[in-house]
Motif scaffolding. Structure first.
Motif, mmCIF file in Angstrom:
data_model
loop_
_atom_site.group_PDB
_atom_site.id
_atom_site.type_symbol
_atom_site.label_atom_id
_atom_site.label_comp_id
_atom_site.label_asym_id
_atom_site.label_seq_id
_atom_site.Cartn_x
_atom_site.Cartn_y
_atom_site.Cartn_z
ATOM 1 N N HIS A 72 0.992 -1.301 0.061
ATOM 2 C CA HIS A 72 -0.119 -0.068 -0.079
ATOM 3 C C HIS A 72 0.777 1.178 -0.133
ATOM 4 O O HIS A 72 1.654 1.411 1.001
ATOM 5 N N GLU A 73 0.667 2.229 -0.966
ATOM 6 C CA GLU A 73 1.567 3.415 -0.867
ATOM 7 C C GLU A 73 0.696 4.457 0.006
ATOM 8 O O GLU A 73 0.017 5.083 -0.713
ATOM 9 N N THR A 74 0.807 4.452 1.015
ATOM 10 C CA THR A 74 0.076 5.198 1.989
ATOM 11 C C THR A 74 1.096 5.326 3.315
ATOM 12 O O THR A 74 1.872 4.282 3.693
ATOM 13 N N GLU A 75 0.816 6.169 4.264
ATOM 14 C CA GLU A 75 1.383 6.364 5.407
ATOM 15 C C GLU A 75 0.618 5.773 6.481
ATOM 16 O O GLU A 75 -0.649 6.026 6.813
ATOM 17 N N VAL A 76 1.305 5.024 7.466
ATOM 18 C CA VAL A 76 0.731 4.575 8.558
ATOM 19 C C VAL A 76 1.006 5.650 9.858
ATOM 20 O O VAL A 76 1.914 6.144 9.932
ATOM 21 N N THR A 77 -0.073 6.097 10.277
ATOM 22 C CA THR A 77 -0.290 7.214 11.085
ATOM 23 C C THR A 77 -0.120 6.960 12.718
ATOM 24 O O THR A 77 0.111 7.711 13.421
ATOM 25 N N ASP A 78 -0.759 5.729 12.782
ATOM 26 C CA ASP A 78 -0.868 5.199 14.073
ATOM 27 C C ASP A 78 -0.905 3.785 14.096
ATOM 28 O O ASP A 78 -1.173 2.952 13.307
ATOM 29 N N ILE A 79 -0.172 3.048 15.400
ATOM 30 C CA ILE A 79 -0.228 1.700 15.560
ATOM 31 C C ILE A 79 -0.884 1.391 17.103
ATOM 32 O O ILE A 79 0.027 1.945 18.032
ATOM 33 N N GLU A 80 -1.798 0.578 17.233
ATOM 34 C CA GLU A 80 -2.091 0.579 18.642
ATOM 35 C C GLU A 80 -2.032 -0.969 18.869
ATOM 36 O O GLU A 80 -2.378 -1.858 18.018
ATOM 37 N N GLY A 85 -2.887 -8.412 18.828
ATOM 38 C CA GLY A 85 -1.614 -8.108 18.201
ATOM 39 C C GLY A 85 -1.802 -6.559 17.960
ATOM 40 O O GLY A 85 -1.727 -5.861 18.925
ATOM 41 N N PHE A 86 -1.791 -5.810 16.756
ATOM 42 C CA PHE A 86 -1.633 -4.664 16.479
ATOM 43 C C PHE A 86 -2.673 -4.083 15.471
ATOM 44 O O PHE A 86 -3.080 -5.003 14.415
ATOM 45 N N VAL A 87 -3.150 -2.942 15.575
ATOM 46 C CA VAL A 87 -4.011 -2.245 14.733
ATOM 47 C C VAL A 87 -3.275 -0.959 13.909
ATOM 48 O O VAL A 87 -2.727 -0.137 14.900
ATOM 49 N N LEU A 88 -3.136 -1.015 12.663
ATOM 50 C CA LEU A 88 -2.501 0.077 12.206
ATOM 51 C C LEU A 88 -3.436 0.933 11.481
ATOM 52 O O LEU A 88 -4.446 0.398 10.690
ATOM 53 N N SER A 89 -3.427 2.326 11.466
ATOM 54 C CA SER A 89 -4.098 2.848 10.815
ATOM 55 C C SER A 89 -3.407 3.787 9.693
ATOM 56 O O SER A 89 -2.294 4.231 9.856
ATOM 57 N N ALA A 90 -4.219 3.669 8.509
ATOM 58 C CA ALA A 90 -3.290 4.269 7.389
ATOM 59 C C ALA A 90 -4.521 4.684 6.244
ATOM 60 O O ALA A 90 -5.314 4.178 5.882
ATOM 61 N N GLY A 92 -7.334 6.519 6.658
ATOM 62 C CA GLY A 92 -8.615 6.256 7.160
ATOM 63 C C GLY A 92 -8.988 4.936 7.157
ATOM 64 O O GLY A 92 -10.100 4.690 7.542
ATOM 65 N N ASP A 93 -8.195 3.930 6.932
ATOM 66 C CA ASP A 93 -8.272 2.153 6.894
ATOM 67 C C ASP A 93 -7.595 1.725 8.317
ATOM 68 O O ASP A 93 -6.550 2.462 8.725
ATOM 69 N N GLU A 94 -8.117 0.588 8.753
ATOM 70 C CA GLU A 94 -7.346 0.113 9.631
ATOM 71 C C GLU A 94 -7.005 -1.485 9.242
ATOM 72 O O GLU A 94 -7.828 -2.150 8.484
ATOM 73 N N TYR A 95 -5.914 -1.830 9.679
ATOM 74 C CA TYR A 95 -5.374 -2.995 9.310
ATOM 75 C C TYR A 95 -4.825 -3.699 10.524
ATOM 76 O O TYR A 95 -4.375 -3.241 11.441
ATOM 77 N N THR A 96 -4.802 -5.073 10.778
ATOM 78 C CA THR A 96 -4.500 -5.623 12.022
ATOM 79 C C THR A 96 -3.311 -6.606 11.336
ATOM 80 O O THR A 96 -3.407 -7.114 10.508
ATOM 81 N N ALA A 97 -2.507 -6.779 12.468
ATOM 82 C CA ALA A 97 -1.436 -7.894 12.066
ATOM 83 C C ALA A 97 -0.960 -8.371 13.572
ATOM 84 O O ALA A 97 -1.093 -7.742 14.659
ATOM 85 N N GLU A 98 -0.434 -9.728 13.535
ATOM 86 C CA GLU A 98 0.230 -10.150 14.899
ATOM 87 C C GLU A 98 1.429 -9.724 15.033
ATOM 88 O O GLU A 98 1.899 -9.314 16.163
ATOM 89 N N TYR A 99 2.276 -9.300 14.053
ATOM 90 C CA TYR A 99 3.789 -8.895 14.006
ATOM 91 C C TYR A 99 3.798 -7.620 13.463
ATOM 92 O O TYR A 99 3.281 -7.381 12.408
ATOM 93 N N VAL A 100 4.694 -6.687 13.795
ATOM 94 C CA VAL A 100 5.154 -5.325 13.118
ATOM 95 C C VAL A 100 6.509 -5.325 12.952
ATOM 96 O O VAL A 100 7.261 -5.292 13.890
ATOM 97 N N VAL A 101 6.919 -4.839 11.868
ATOM 98 C CA VAL A 101 8.318 -4.605 11.480
ATOM 99 C C VAL A 101 8.352 -3.128 11.057
ATOM 100 O O VAL A 101 7.631 -2.810 9.939
ATOM 101 N N LEU A 102 9.018 -2.313 11.784
ATOM 102 C CA LEU A 102 9.189 -1.005 11.491
ATOM 103 C C LEU A 102 10.514 -0.723 10.593
ATOM 104 O O LEU A 102 11.502 -1.230 10.886
#
Length: 186
Positions: A72-80, A85-90, A92-102
């Motif tokens: 996705h060519e978009t900026e992640v603005t928040d990770i909760e 796991g984790f909810v990433l905001s980008a 206006g959409d939310e994505y969930t993941a078990e692991y996050v690689v920054l």
């Protein structure tokens, strides 16, 4: 829900996304196309005689998609962090993941927002496998290094992070080694 969410589209992020996707982890990657690679030219990268940073990114993005990752060519603005796991905001959409690689280069703000520990040099404190103090969050490349910002080092950091994730998932050390017979037709 993705297994792995990668934030950043330079050598570290694309390496992490490729390793995760090729090993059958559901992988989503986010890229703002602001990589330092746009200013680079590689001629000291193993296997590369001479290539512009832009061409490198084009090829690496293609490889990442070919291995099965969603970009996705978009900026992640928040990770909760949540119980699952984790909810990433980008965008206006939310994505969930078990692991996050920054893999956001010198921008360490998402790691700070997640509560990752930092060193006295004001970089993210990571293990040799790139894991931060927040379980299942990894910080790669320049995020965990005050110096030694090289594409080849960053790519290795991305691979190290995902090898650790794969080892956790399999319950034992996982060694990713391909043979000529393993190469898929693309």
């Amino acid at each position: 829900m993705a297994d792995v969410a990668v934030v950043g589209g330079g050598p570290a992020g694309l390496s992490a996304a490729q390793y995760a996707a090729k090993n059958d982890l559901e992988t989503v990657a986010f890229d703002t196309d602001e990589s330092w690679m746009h200013k680079a030219h590689l001629f000291n990268y193993p296997g590369v005689r001479s290539i512009s940073g832009d061409e490198f990114l084009t090829i690496a993005r293609g490889q990442t998609r070919d291995r099965g990752a969603t970009l996705h060519e978009t900026e992640v603005t928040d990770i909760e962090q949540t119980d699952d796991g984790f909810v990433l905001s980008a965008d206006g959409d939310e994505y969930t993941a078990e692991y996050v690689v920054l893999a956001t280069g010198g921008d360490r703000s998402l790691a700070e927002d997640l509560g990752c520990d930092f060193t006295d040099e004001d970089v993210v404190d990571v293990t040799v496998d790139m894991e931060t103090s927040v379980e299942n969050v990894y910080a790669t490349g320049a995020m965990g290094r005050a110096e030694k910002w090289q594409a080849v080092i960053a790519a290795g950091d991305g691979a190290a992070a995902v090898l650790d994730i794969l080892s956790k998932e399999k319950g034992e050390y996982y060694h990713d080694f391909d043979m000529p017979s393993d190469v898929p037709e693309l």
